[in-house]
Design a protein around this motif. Structure first.
Motif, mmCIF file in Angstrom:
data_model
loop_
_atom_site.group_PDB
_atom_site.id
_atom_site.type_symbol
_atom_site.label_atom_id
_atom_site.label_comp_id
_atom_site.label_asym_id
_atom_site.label_seq_id
_atom_site.Cartn_x
_atom_site.Cartn_y
_atom_site.Cartn_z
ATOM 1 N N THR A 198 -31.501 -14.747 -36.300
ATOM 2 C CA THR A 198 -32.150 -15.881 -36.174
ATOM 3 C C THR A 198 -31.961 -16.429 -34.684
ATOM 4 O O THR A 198 -30.741 -16.408 -34.295
ATOM 5 C CB THR A 198 -31.721 -17.089 -36.990
ATOM 6 O OG1 THR A 198 -31.928 -16.783 -38.496
ATOM 7 C CG2 THR A 198 -32.263 -18.415 -36.716
ATOM 8 N N GLY A 199 -32.966 -16.844 -33.821
ATOM 9 C CA GLY A 199 -32.785 -17.139 -32.622
ATOM 10 C C GLY A 199 -32.572 -16.243 -31.730
ATOM 11 O O GLY A 199 -32.237 -16.420 -30.412
ATOM 12 N N ARG A 200 -32.633 -14.872 -32.049
ATOM 13 C CA ARG A 200 -32.495 -13.918 -31.213
ATOM 14 C C ARG A 200 -33.787 -13.115 -30.799
ATOM 15 O O ARG A 200 -34.736 -13.187 -31.699
ATOM 16 C CB ARG A 200 -31.423 -12.648 -31.747
ATOM 17 C CG ARG A 200 -30.341 -13.237 -32.148
ATOM 18 C CD ARG A 200 -29.357 -13.711 -30.933
ATOM 19 N NE ARG A 200 -29.484 -12.563 -29.974
ATOM 20 C CZ ARG A 200 -28.413 -11.614 -29.581
ATOM 21 N NH1 ARG A 200 -27.538 -11.488 -30.671
ATOM 22 N NH2 ARG A 200 -28.422 -10.780 -28.854
ATOM 23 N N ASP A 201 -34.110 -12.879 -29.555
ATOM 24 C CA ASP A 201 -35.301 -12.105 -29.133
ATOM 25 C C ASP A 201 -34.860 -10.545 -29.314
ATOM 26 O O ASP A 201 -34.297 -9.801 -28.500
ATOM 27 C CB ASP A 201 -35.626 -12.057 -27.800
ATOM 28 C CG ASP A 201 -36.956 -11.790 -27.360
ATOM 29 O OD1 ASP A 201 -37.697 -11.346 -28.227
ATOM 30 O OD2 ASP A 201 -37.377 -12.017 -26.119
ATOM 31 N N ALA A 202 -35.575 -9.991 -30.243
ATOM 32 C CA ALA A 202 -35.256 -8.620 -30.883
ATOM 33 C C ALA A 202 -36.387 -7.667 -30.369
ATOM 34 O O ALA A 202 -37.513 -7.856 -30.660
ATOM 35 C CB ALA A 202 -35.095 -8.509 -32.303
ATOM 36 N N VAL A 203 -35.909 -6.463 -29.748
ATOM 37 C CA VAL A 203 -36.768 -5.394 -29.607
ATOM 38 C C VAL A 203 -36.429 -4.221 -30.205
ATOM 39 O O VAL A 203 -35.469 -3.564 -30.336
ATOM 40 C CB VAL A 203 -36.573 -5.188 -27.838
ATOM 41 C CG1 VAL A 203 -37.497 -3.884 -27.605
ATOM 42 C CG2 VAL A 203 -37.054 -6.355 -27.032
ATOM 43 N N GLY A 204 -37.251 -3.557 -30.896
ATOM 44 C CA GLY A 204 -37.236 -2.329 -31.600
ATOM 45 C C GLY A 204 -37.251 -1.222 -30.811
ATOM 46 O O GLY A 204 -38.296 -1.055 -29.740
ATOM 47 N N VAL A 205 -36.509 -0.262 -31.063
ATOM 48 C CA VAL A 205 -36.634 1.049 -30.359
ATOM 49 C C VAL A 205 -36.627 2.104 -31.372
ATOM 50 O O VAL A 205 -35.920 2.319 -32.248
ATOM 51 C CB VAL A 205 -35.361 1.200 -29.339
ATOM 52 C CG1 VAL A 205 -35.374 2.593 -28.732
ATOM 53 C CG2 VAL A 205 -35.372 0.159 -28.516
ATOM 54 N N MET A 206 -37.775 2.903 -31.416
ATOM 55 C CA MET A 206 -38.012 4.144 -32.269
ATOM 56 C C MET A 206 -37.912 5.364 -31.594
ATOM 57 O O MET A 206 -38.177 5.483 -30.474
ATOM 58 C CB MET A 206 -39.625 3.873 -32.924
ATOM 59 C CG MET A 206 -39.910 2.443 -33.364
ATOM 60 S SD MET A 206 -38.824 1.938 -34.641
ATOM 61 C CE MET A 206 -39.594 0.402 -35.259
ATOM 62 N N GLY A 207 -37.563 6.451 -32.471
ATOM 63 C CA GLY A 207 -37.425 7.728 -31.684
ATOM 64 C C GLY A 207 -36.953 8.691 -32.732
ATOM 65 O O GLY A 207 -36.205 8.335 -33.717
#
Length: 384
Positions: free
Chosen positions: A164-173
């Motif tokens: 909550t409140g975080r800007d989250a970036v997903g990294v796939m690989g």
């Protein structure tokens, strides 16, 4: 009260209740339970999740507990009998289940790997949970199925609260990427750049590219990251020995400084692929029994964008699963970038890019699709 509770019910009094609050309230940490019992009064309609009730037995044995629901935790026999006799509902955990189905927090590496040094990986909660989920006795048992579902819901709740409140970036690989390889190093530097830019980094929580990105996000300095990369290369893969692979990683993690400003590295693995161990470079681990739920959660929580490193079938599935909601997104709704890294890989080896471009033509999806040569370019796009 916790952030999760205050999101559900705006705070007005010492317990966070308003006069128009619904009756049902959750307590899932010892501090909140202590406040509740110190204030006294009725416990009707409350839910106590995964708590040790022994220190509060005196109050609980006297309070109005009609409609109280106790989910798991530690409840002395005498208190349990008293609560049930006075109208409470108790749902105990199954002693044969290696995990706490009603847990209220994400796992830490120590939660999943505790005891490995003394008795080997097979003795850990992580290994035992996988074995339990695959046993013939529990695989299709209705109660075990219910416990797995309850566990996954609780873990999901904890993950949403943590982000909550975080800007989250997903990294796939891919999971097969070995430590010491140039692609592993690039993935780690990508994770570090994203975290340094204020993003929380989400991965599938496993080995390979996932471990690399989590490692990069956890490392507070470039120097500490480069040192960790050199050490980890001594054990390139979890095959043939998870003990050596995880043991070295735990040693490396212990030498990394704790990040300031909150958690920034999260893993979302699954016991469906329990033969692939979770990596230890996470501030929090949301491990699910259901892979379908885990995949959906990982993509849904990547609100700041998705970076896809070279991978195979599993990664391809994730790409199109991520592209589908972007394809149907309304024209006036901002959508996060979807960045594929690896020109040759995604155009020739696994030609996903032409299909994505075709789907994106004339739609908002087309505006957020990117194909780049390096993880550094991907980081620049996501960070803006």
């Amino acid at each position: 009260m916790s952030d999760r509770e205050t999101r559900r019910h705006p705070v007005r009094d010492r317990l966070g209740r308003r006069s128009d609050d619904p009756a049902y309230r959750e307590v899932h940490d010892a501090t909140a339970l202590r406040r509740l019992t110190e204030i006294g009064g009725s416990l009707a309609g409350w839910r106590l999740q995964g708590l040790d009730l022994q220190p509060h037995a005196d109050h609980l044995s006297r309070a109005d507990v009609r409609g109280l629901v106790v989910l798991g935790g530690e409840v002395p026999d005498a208190l349990a009998q008293s609560l049930v006799a006075r109208g409470a509902v108790l749902i105990p955990r199954d002693p044969s289940c290696p995990v706490e189905p009603f847990r209220a927090r994400l796992y830490s590496p120590a939660d999943l790997y505790g005891g490995m040094e003394a008795a080997g990986y097979a003795s850990t909660v992580d290994a035992r949970a996988y074995a339990w989920s695959r046993e013939t006795r529990t695989l299709h048992d209705a109660y075990a199925t219910l416990l797995r579902a309850v566990h996954d819901d609780a873990v999901h709740d904890a993950l949403v609260e943590a982000l909550t409140g975080r800007d989250a970036v997903g990294v796939m690989g891919g999971h097969a990427l070995e430590r010491g390889s140039s692609d592993y190093i690039d993935a780690a530097r990508l994770g570090h750049a994203l975290a340094a830019g204020g993003r929380a980094v989400l991965t599938g929580g496993g080995p390979g590219a996932m471990e690399a990105a989590n490692l990069g996000a956890l490392a507070t300095t470039r120097e500490s990251l480069e040192s960790a990369l050199v050490r980890l290369a001594e054990v390139p893969s979890f095959r043939p020995s998870i003990d050596e692979w995880a043991g070295l990683a735990l040693s490396v993690r212990a030498e990394l400084a704790v990040p300031e400003g909150g958690a920034r590295s999260f893993g979302i693995p699954t016991w469906f692929y329990g033969h692939e161990p979770p990596n230890v470079f996470c501030d929090g681990i949301a491990k699910y029994f259901s892979n379908a739920l885990r995949e959906d959660v990982l993509l849904a929580q990547s609100t700041g964008g998705l970076v896809v490193l070279p991978g195979a079938a599993g990664t391809v599935q994730e790409i199109f699963q991520a592209a589908t909601p972007l394809y149907y997104a309304p024209d006036d709704l901002p959508i996060p970038p979807l960045v594929l890294v690896g020109l040759e890989h995604w155009t020739e080896t696994v030609p996903v890019w032409p299909a994505l471009r075709a789907l994106g033509t004339g739609r908002p999806l087309g505006d957020v699709l990117h194909l780049v040569a390096t993880p550094q370019e991907a980081a620049e796009i996501v960070l803006g």
